[in-house]
Design a protein around this motif. Structure first.
Motif, short mmCIF file in Angstrom:
data_model
loop_
_atom_site.label_atom_id
_atom_site.label_comp_id
_atom_site.label_asym_id
_atom_site.label_seq_id
_atom_site.Cartn_x
_atom_site.Cartn_y
_atom_site.Cartn_z
N VAL A 289 0.83 -1.21 0.00
CA VAL A 289 0.00 0.00 0.00
C VAL A 289 0.86 1.26 0.00
CG1 VAL A 289 -1.84 1.24 1.20
CG2 VAL A 289 -1.80 -1.26 1.24
N VAL A 290 1.91 1.27 0.80
CA VAL A 290 2.80 2.43 0.93
C VAL A 290 4.24 1.93 1.02
CG1 VAL A 290 1.11 3.94 2.06
CG2 VAL A 290 2.55 2.42 3.45
N GLY A 291 5.17 2.86 1.04
CA GLY A 291 6.56 2.50 1.29
C GLY A 291 7.17 1.65 0.20
N ASP A 292 8.18 0.85 0.58
CA ASP A 292 8.91 0.05 -0.40
C ASP A 292 8.10 -1.17 -0.82
OD1 ASP A 292 9.27 -1.89 1.62
OD2 ASP A 292 11.22 -1.12 2.19
N TRP A 293 8.76 -2.16 -1.40
CA TRP A 293 8.10 -3.31 -2.00
C TRP A 293 7.48 -4.26 -0.99
CZ3 TRP A 293 10.37 -7.62 -0.09
CH2 TRP A 293 11.68 -7.49 0.41
N ARG A 294 7.78 -4.12 0.29
CA ARG A 294 7.17 -5.01 1.27
C ARG A 294 5.67 -4.77 1.39
NH1 ARG A 294 11.62 -5.05 5.03
NH2 ARG A 294 11.68 -2.79 4.78
N GLU A 295 4.96 -5.79 1.83
CA GLU A 295 3.51 -5.69 1.97
C GLU A 295 3.13 -5.21 3.36
OE1 GLU A 295 1.61 -9.01 -0.90
OE2 GLU A 295 2.87 -9.84 0.71
N GLU A 296 2.04 -4.44 3.40
CA GLU A 296 1.49 -4.01 4.67
C GLU A 296 0.38 -4.98 5.11
OE1 GLU A 296 4.13 -1.65 3.63
OE2 GLU A 296 2.42 -1.41 2.28
N LEU A 297 0.22 -5.10 6.41
CA LEU A 297 -0.85 -5.91 7.01
C LEU A 297 -1.96 -4.97 7.47
CD1 LEU A 297 -1.93 -8.63 8.25
CD2 LEU A 297 -0.75 -7.93 10.36
N LEU A 298 -3.16 -5.15 6.92
CA LEU A 298 -4.30 -4.34 7.32
C LEU A 298 -5.32 -5.24 8.00
CD1 LEU A 298 -3.04 -2.85 4.67
CD2 LEU A 298 -5.15 -1.53 4.77
N VAL A 299 -5.58 -4.94 9.27
CA VAL A 299 -6.54 -5.70 10.07
C VAL A 299 -7.43 -4.72 10.82
CG1 VAL A 299 -5.29 -7.87 10.37
CG2 VAL A 299 -4.71 -5.92 11.81
N ARG A 300 -8.62 -5.17 11.17
CA ARG A 300 -9.53 -4.30 11.92
C ARG A 300 -9.14 -4.30 13.39
NH1 ARG A 300 -13.66 -7.73 14.36
NH2 ARG A 300 -13.44 -9.87 13.60
N THR A 301 -9.35 -3.19 14.06
CA THR A 301 -9.19 -3.19 15.51
C THR A 301 -10.29 -4.06 16.10
OG1 THR A 301 -10.50 -1.15 15.67
CG2 THR A 301 -8.10 -0.93 15.58
N ALA A 302 -10.09 -4.51 17.34
CA ALA A 302 -11.03 -5.45 17.95
C ALA A 302 -12.44 -4.89 18.01
CB ALA A 302 -10.54 -5.81 19.36
N ASP A 303 -12.58 -3.57 18.13
CA ASP A 303 -13.91 -2.96 18.18
C ASP A 303 -14.33 -2.37 16.84
OD1 ASP A 303 -12.24 -0.78 17.98
OD2 ASP A 303 -12.94 0.21 19.81
N SER A 304 -13.54 -2.61 15.79
CA SER A 304 -13.83 -2.11 14.43
C SER A 304 -13.93 -0.59 14.37
CB SER A 304 -15.12 -2.74 13.86
OG SER A 304 -14.88 -4.07 13.47
N SER A 305 -13.27 0.10 15.28
CA SER A 305 -13.25 1.56 15.23
C SER A 305 -12.23 2.07 14.22
CB SER A 305 -12.93 2.14 16.61
OG SER A 305 -11.63 1.74 17.02
N ALA A 306 -11.33 1.18 13.77
CA ALA A 306 -10.30 1.59 12.82
C ALA A 306 -9.82 0.40 12.03
CB ALA A 306 -9.12 2.25 13.54
N LEU A 307 -9.28 0.70 10.86
CA LEU A 307 -8.53 -0.27 10.07
C LEU A 307 -7.06 0.03 10.37
CD1 LEU A 307 -8.86 -2.48 7.85
CD2 LEU A 307 -8.50 -0.66 6.18
N ARG A 308 -6.35 -0.93 10.95
CA ARG A 308 -4.98 -0.70 11.38
C ARG A 308 -4.00 -1.26 10.35
NH1 ARG A 308 -3.94 -1.50 17.57
NH2 ARG A 308 -5.15 0.45 17.45
N MET A 309 -3.11 -0.39 9.88
CA MET A 309 -2.13 -0.77 8.86
C MET A 309 -0.75 -0.87 9.50
SD MET A 309 -1.35 0.85 5.12
CE MET A 309 -1.09 2.51 5.70
N PHE A 310 -0.19 -2.09 9.48
CA PHE A 310 1.14 -2.33 10.04
C PHE A 310 2.19 -2.29 8.94
CE2 PHE A 310 -1.57 -4.15 13.28
CZ PHE A 310 -0.92 -3.84 14.47
N LEU A 311 3.34 -1.70 9.27
CA LEU A 311 4.44 -1.51 8.33
C LEU A 311 5.67 -2.28 8.81
CD1 LEU A 311 5.66 0.41 5.94
CD2 LEU A 311 6.47 1.80 7.85
N SER A 312 6.33 -3.00 7.92
CA SER A 312 7.60 -3.63 8.27
C SER A 312 8.67 -2.55 8.39
CB SER A 312 8.02 -4.64 7.20
OG SER A 312 9.30 -5.15 7.48
N THR A 313 9.38 -2.54 9.51
CA THR A 313 10.43 -1.53 9.74
C THR A 313 11.82 -2.16 9.75
OG1 THR A 313 10.14 -1.73 12.14
CG2 THR A 313 8.87 -0.02 11.01
#
Length: 851
Positions: free
Chosen positions: A686-710
């Motif tokens: 989605v963003v950044g370099d060629w690595r893939e981001e992990l998009l998961v819902r928060t437990a209460d579905s208040s947000a879509l959380r996008m994790f980035l490999s650092t």
């Protein structure tokens, strides 16, 4: 991802850092010297900005950004070569990065502001938008949960965010997030009961809700019903959405403050309006409705074409295996008596799970549509009839023939995907059915018309008795496509499997060629110990399929798939040649082999490993008889280009695990979707370099959380979204049983970067971005005099031609632009830096028209 300002208008006046739009194509210096002739543009991919993101880590601030596909010009031992990058913190240059598109700033703080500037031949040609640090390795996209509801039988339900997709809906070079909301009573297509409505939202990265599509009561909720496609189908630089709809589907557009700007139902077809259908209709069946439905079905038994043709029993008594009792056509009273017998005696005798008195919540009548929506506003652009229609409640599809009688099941198995069928522009593919009758329809969208490309139909699967037969694995009636039956999976893939530059549709155990013909349908010999040893049988249906270059030691691509035919299928898992469908290796299991995955999980083993029953190497060497990684979803997360696995389902916390190194990420306070299979909302670059981001819902579905490999990598590769197969597979990732997205080329820790395709790609929006750059240069005085007007006129003509879809005319206007740049007369002024920058980028756009 930085929402503060669009980078296309940033200006670095007075320096060599001429501010060019990040969406403009970049290419080798040699490309500037070429004069390509205008023609059909190269493959159409997303116009993207630099995608710079910054994440706070224990070591400082990690930076990651995109190398755009056309910026790559060659290769080295560790990655691609081409554009390099200068990294700036708070306006001060930190470093020049040549071997990757990430950087660890050990002195960075949460207050630091960063930019990267593209460098070619020592000259800075553009700069990114500014980015400040995320608080950690993730970013939340706030969501707005739909209101709870109550079913017609009084059962309350609530919502959770489910599958997601991405697309640049407004043409700014940044991805928006499309999120599907499922009620907690969503159903598998074989499960009885009412569901709440399905909603599809589109959000900016800051959580601004652009619009919401309420699919209405006449679209059931569950993994098999709503396959949403997001892509720029018409090439205007802005993504559209396509999905199955019905009367009652409504789109709501929101103002920036969250208030409703407009709302409206989709348009019904004129013939449906004339027939009396309306957007207030509710076609959901109650148990009483279904009973009356069967009464009418039995009353009309002698009128059914299959009965009249002599293919089915002439009476229902014969179909149910009981003595003759009634006169036909059945009276109301006799039809009710026969329905009582069917529901209370015959169906339970076939299976204890057949409780047809409780059948409710299904939609087996009413219009079915396919709708194109504008991505930015949710506005309906076009609605057509969904092809093919359901025809009936599943009777002809075999839903009553098996021991488990499941009305509304096989008839409502839907798939969807994107495919570059002509090798240039994305087409949409929608499919219905895969156990018995199997159908696919391909469309193109030009901004006004949804045009059919081809239609594939296996024909009906012949049955001797629709209430007692085994229609799986039996050919349909169509002479070309009859063998498609029972070959489809719960997903499909788009990949150029025959090397002709055009993508085929890999339909499970069969493949449809780009022109809609049948490339092959895979069969093999049943082994000893199976139900039919020595016979030729379909590889058949399965749950998981993976298509890419799995074994670089052999030519072409491979398909790894698992199969659930048990004793009636030649394999529990198989590796096939993607171009021919020939089985390379596999193993008979005699049971439903439900899960399977591929990934470079062991860098010491050449090729990409595969596992379903134990684990094998790419060439079939058994690595482990039983032990294997997870099978929910894979992700390219590590610096060394190996593959990791996303684990966790239901109420478990999702994790990213490495087969050799163990746990790399615990996604605290988040959840996956879709029950035991535990899929993230999305895994994509989605963003950044060629690595893939992990998009998961928060437990209460208040947000879509996008994790980035650092994790800092020294590998340089263009964004995976500029690979046509990967872009198509991200678009279809949400389809039914979510599958990973794969590239057109071999991607693993032992890859040879010289084999990565360097493409001339057409990125809609790049001409408009170049126009903005010219305006900035005129404002700074780097371009002045009559030539400025000539350049402006040429760019405006090119932009108009792009908008009109006239590639040749756009190319001609850009060629004039380059010619004007080469002229220097009288009062004309084009500074040296402006001439280099404008020529460089204009030639790069022209290069995309070489095809």
């Amino acid at each position: 991802m930085n929402p503060s300002k669009h980078s296309a208008r940033l200006l670095s006046a007075g320096t060599l850092g001429i501010a060019l739009a990040l969406g403009c194509l970049s290419a080798p210096a040699s490309a500037v010297e070429r004069s390509p002739k205008p023609g059909a543009p190269g493959v159409q991919l997303d116009h993207l900005d630099r995608g710079l993101v910054a994440a706070k880590t224990l070591e400082g601030v990690f930076l990651s950004w995109r190398l755009l596909g056309p910026e790559a010009t060659g290769s080295s031992a560790t990655g691609l070569t081409g554009t390099d990058f200068n990294v700036y913190r708070d306006g001060q240059k930190l470093a020049t990065v040549t071997d990757s598109t990430n950087y660890q700033d050990t002195a960075g703080t949460a207050a630091s502001e960063y930019q990267v500037r593209a460098v070619v031949g020592g000259v800075e040609l553009d700069r990114s938008a500014s980015a400040t640090s995320w608080g950690g390795n993730f970013k939340d996209i706030p969501l707005k949960k739909p209101a709870d509801g109550v079913t017609p039988t009084g059962q309350a339900y609530t919502y959770a965010a489910n599958d997601a997709s991405i697309g640049d809906v407004d043409g700014d070079g940044q991805y928006e997030f499309i999120v599907k909301w499922d009620p907690n009573n969503s159903k598998d297509v074989s499960q009885v009961g009412y569901t709440g409505n399905t909603y599809v939202d589109t959000y900016k990265a800051d959580g601004t809700l652009l619009h919401r599509i309420d699919l209405g009561v006449n679209i059931r909720s569950g993994a098999h019903y709503t396959q949403l496609l997001v892509n720029d189908f018409d090439g205007d630089g802005r993504a559209e959405m396509m999905m199955k709809t019905a009367p009652g589907t409504k789109s709501t557009n929101f103002n920036a403050d969250g208030s409703v700007a407009s709302e409206g139902f989709i348009s019904l077809l004129p013939s449906d309006i004339q027939a009396g259908y309306s957007n207030s209709d509710d076609y959901r069946m109650s148990a009483a409705d279904y009973y009356q439905h069967m009464v009418k079905t039995f009353q009309r038994w002698t009128e059914h074409p299959e009965v009249k043709a002599g293919n089915w029993p002439a009476t229902l008594e014969e179909a149910f295996g009981i003595a003759p009792k009634y006169q036909y056509p059945l009276s109301q009273t006799d039809a009710e008596a026969m329905t009582d017998y069917f529901m209370d005696v015959y169906a339970p005798s076939r299976s204890a799970r057949n409780m047809l008195r409780a059948f409710e919540g299904f939609i087996v009548s009413g219009p079915e549509y396919l709708t194109v929506f504008e991505g930015a506003s949710g506005k309906e652009l076009k609605t057509v009839a969904y092809e093919p229609g359901r025809h009936d409640d599943g009777l002809m599809w075999g839903d009553y023939a098996m021991a488990r009688i499941e009305p509304g099941n096989r008839v409502d198995r839907f798939l969807a995907g994107v495919a570059y069928l002509d090798g240039k522009k994305p087409a949409a593919v929608f499919a219905r059915g895969y156990y018995t009758r199997s159908t696919l329809a391909a469309y193109t969208w030009d901004g006004s018309n949804l045009s059919p490309v081809w239609n594939v139909d296996s024909g009906w699967t012949p049955m001797t008795n629709p209430f007692n037969d085994g229609p799986h694995g039996r050919n349909g009636t169509d002479p070309e496509f009859g063998t498609l039956t029972t070959q489809g999976f719960h997903s499909l893939s788009a990949s150029d499997v025959d090397g002709d530059g055009k993508q085929e549709v890999v339909y499970g155990s069969a493949t449809i060629d780009d022109d809609g013909s049948l490339l092959y349908s895979s069969f093999d010999t049943m082994p000893a110990g199976s139900a039919t040893p020595g016979e030729e049988a379909r590889l058949g249906h399965g749950d998981a399929m993976h298509v890419t270059d799995i074994d670089p030691a052999r030519p072409g691509k491979e398909i790894f798939s698992v199969h659930e035919g048990g004793a009636y299928a030649p394999y529990g898992y198989a590796m096939r040649d993607a171009g021919t469908g020939e089985s390379l290796f596999g193993a008979y299991s005699g049971k439903d082999t439900g899960r399977g995955m591929i990934g470079d999980v062991d860098p010491a083993v050449p090729g990409i490993e595969n596992w379903a029953i134990g684990m094998q190497s790419a060439n079939g060497e058994k690595l482990s008889p039983s032990k294997a990684p997870g099978t929910n979803m894979s992700i390219r997360w590590a610096a060394d280009m190996t593959t990791q696995l996303v684990n966790g389902s239901a109420d478990q916390t999702p994790t990213i695990d490495d087969w050799k190194r163990g746990r790399l990420l615990t996604a605290t306070d988040t959840r996956t979707n879709n029950g035991t299979k535990g899929n993230p909302s999305l895994v994509a670059d989605v963003v950044g370099d060629w690595r893939e981001e992990l998009l998961v819902r928060t437990a209460d579905s208040s947000a879509l959380r996008m994790f980035l490999s650092t994790e800092v990598t020294n590998h340089k590769l263009y964004t995976l979204m500029h690979d046509p197969q990967y872009r198509a597979e991200v678009a279809r990732q949400n389809t039914a049983y979510n599958q990973p997205a794969y590239t057109d080329f071999y991607l693993a820790s032992d890859m040879d970067f010289a084999n990565v395709p360097l493409r001339a790609a057409w990125l809609p929006g790049s001409v408009k971005a170049l126009q903005h750059v010219l305006e900035d240069l005129a404002e700074s005085g780097d371009v002045a005099g009559p030539v400025g007007s000539q350049l402006t006129a040429s760019i405006q003509q090119a932009a108009k031609a792009v908008e009109d879809g006239d590639a040749a005319k756009a190319g001609q206007a850009l060629q004039r632009f380059v010619t004007f740049l080469g002229q220097q007369k009288g009062p004309d002024k084009v500074s040296d830096t402006a001439r280099v920058a404008l020529t460089y980028n204009a030639e790069n756009i022209l290069r995309s028209f070489e095809g």
